[in-house]
Scaffold this motif. Structure first.
Motif, mmCIF file in Angstrom:
data_model
loop_
_atom_site.group_PDB
_atom_site.id
_atom_site.type_symbol
_atom_site.label_atom_id
_atom_site.label_comp_id
_atom_site.label_asym_id
_atom_site.label_seq_id
_atom_site.Cartn_x
_atom_site.Cartn_y
_atom_site.Cartn_z
ATOM 1 N N GLY A 81 68.518 23.927 80.983
ATOM 2 C CA GLY A 81 69.112 25.663 80.891
ATOM 3 C C GLY A 81 70.638 25.292 81.365
ATOM 4 N N THR A 141 70.424 31.417 81.240
ATOM 5 C CA THR A 141 69.983 30.412 80.744
ATOM 6 C C THR A 141 68.639 30.305 82.335
ATOM 7 O OG1 THR A 141 71.424 29.302 81.364
ATOM 8 C CG2 THR A 141 71.227 29.854 78.840
ATOM 9 N N GLU A 182 67.079 31.866 77.631
ATOM 10 C CA GLU A 182 67.150 31.406 76.223
ATOM 11 C C GLU A 182 65.501 32.390 75.499
ATOM 12 O OE1 GLU A 182 65.924 28.070 78.151
ATOM 13 O OE2 GLU A 182 67.513 28.385 79.886
ATOM 14 N N VAL A 199 67.960 28.014 72.078
ATOM 15 C CA VAL A 199 69.079 27.859 72.803
ATOM 16 C C VAL A 199 69.772 27.962 71.518
ATOM 17 C CG1 VAL A 199 68.987 26.471 75.038
ATOM 18 C CG2 VAL A 199 68.741 25.099 72.810
#
Length: 466
Positions: free
Chosen positions: A267, A261, A212, A239
């Motif tokens: 995430g 993530t 990320e 993202v």
């Protein structure tokens, strides 16, 4: 709209708000010439602002969610957020009442600012201290990227600047963050950035690790340094999957993709959404690597004995899967299936409703010739559940379920069905079971947190009789 009417004095009823918020947002945006990209059952909204092109907003029916900024809502709020309309203007627009000629005029041509890196400081002492002392990233890792001019310190504010370069080594994107250790950190994507590129490293192996944020990527390399330069890494600056897709297009040797993530709700949803997008682009070897704590830097802090943030479980997803896994067949009366459906639905026992729907789907599937068992239908719910599409509060989900139950009731009331109709009804029953579990999870979470929705957050559900 007649001249002389002050918008702030217009009163809207709950029904007006419901109508505005339940508009098909994707269809509305397409009618206005906005740019959308179909991704499975959802759409990506692609737009420009002062910091460049963005594609982090997912739209599903009347709902939207901005994965980068972790916010979302319904149509009215969308127009307020992205079209800079007031609440009254948004309502009138969605209800089909023109506020002014400007409302329906073609959008003004957007002229993006030219990309320009912030002026560099003559050293990176503050950035080096921040990344190594506060974030515990290995000094040699920071030094490597600094030598490649992918990390530097800005002169004016002494921010850490992470640079994304194209295949020719030309800077195309940059993200700056403050190095202060108190208060809320400052983060910004540099104006004019091309989000097809991001902070990255490309090696020679077939592995690509996706993160990320830049600090997550540097933390992972610090945690797992063995032969790290042989592999490829990219930070999405939130993202943004566009940078990942560009990297894969430019590096055909990359075959194995690891989604790294954060271990929190955002995430987990980002990994699920990215996995679907990558599959649609022909990448099947996709795996998820999960940090023990909230993210890879928190894992690094834990290793160094510092205070860290723990993982945040995705309660809605966990509850949905747990409930689906516990579903068991129930007795059905083939002579009164419609009335059974209605009775269970009216009782408000949505878990039982899901079990009834799957049990009935098994029967219809068998008669229709496909022969899908209860267990296979149940498994399809678990594997098919996409948490990033499960947005909206109780009233929205209740409205959706009500519509499905009405359609299912209509099908179950028919005396004769063809084999194909039997199979289609089985799929409708499975979809109804899915939304029954979604509503059950939402109600359970709402009770746990003792939170209630407001009319501004979600459309109001209406009583609907069979």
């Amino acid at each position: 709209m007649k001249k002389g009417i002050d918008l702030k004095y217009i009163n809207f009823s709950d029904e007006d708000l419901h109508r505005a918020n339940t508009i098909n947002l994707a269809a509305y945006l397409q009618s206005k010439g906005e740019r959308l990209k179909k991704v499975g059952s959802t759409y990506q909204y692609i737009y420009s602002d002062g910091s460049g092109m963005h594609d982090s907003v997912t739209i599903y029916e009347n709902k939207w969610y901005d994965h980068k900024n972790q916010r979302g809502g319904y149509a009215v709020k969308f127009l307020q957020e992205f079209f800079n309309m007031s609440f009254q203007e948004s309502m009138l627009e969605l209800l089909g009442v023109s506020c002014s000629e400007l409302t329906h005029a073609p959008p003004k041509e957007y002229k993006p600012k030219p990309f320009e890196l912030p002026e560099a400081n003559d050293n990176i002492r503050r950035v080096m201290a921040y990344l190594t002392k506060q974030r515990y990233i290995a000094p040699e890792v920071v030094a490597h990227f600094a030598r490649e001019k992918k990390i530097y310190e800005s002169k004016k504010y002494h921010n850490a600047v992470f640079v994304g370069m194209d295949e020719n080594g030309t800077p195309q994107q940059a993200h700056a963050r403050s190095t202060i250790t108190f208060g809320k950190p400052f983060r910004i994507t540099v104006a004019g950035s091309d989000t097809r590129y991001s902070f990255s490293h490309f090696g020679v192996s077939d592995r690509l690790y996706v993160f990320e944020a830049s600090i997550d990527m540097l933390s992972f390399i610090t945690l797992y340094p063995k032969d790290w330069q042989q592999h490829s890494y990219i930070a999405m600056n939130g993202v943004y999957e566009s940078a990942v897709l560009t990297a894969l297009e430019n590096h055909s040797e990359l075959k194995r993709i690891y989604l790294c993530t954060d271990n929190d709700e955002g995430g987990i949803e980002a990994a699920c959404r990215l996995s679907d997008i990558l599959e649609q682009h022909g990448y099947s070897d996709v795996a998820r690597l999960v940090p023990t704590q909230k993210d890879w830097n928190e894992d690094l802090k834990e290793r160094n004995g510092a205070e860290y943030l723990p993982a945040v479980p995705h309660r809605r997803w966990k509850l949905y899967l747990q409930t689906a896994d516990e579903l068991a067949p129930v007795s059905i009366d083939r002579n009164r299936l419609a009335s059974q459906l209605s009775g269970i639905y009216q009782s408000g026992d949505y878990v039982k409703l899901a079990a009834f729907c799957l049990s009935t789907a098994e029967r219809f599937s068998k008669i229709g010739g496909s022969g899908v068992s209860f267990d296979r239908f149940r498994e399809s719910l678990k594997t098919g559940y996409k948490p990033y599409t499960d947005k909206g509060g109780i009233s929205v989900k209740a409205k959706k379920l009500c519509g499905l139950v009405r359609n299912t009731y209509s099908q179950l009331s028919k005396h004769t069905l063809t084999a194909e109709q039997m199979r289609n009804t089985a799929q409708l029953l499975c979809e109804t079971a899915d939304h029954a579990l979604r509503l059950n999870a939402e109600e359970t979470l709402s009770q746990d947190t003792e939170q209630t929705e407001t009319p501004e957050e979600a459309p109001r559900a209406f009583e609907i009789s069979m």
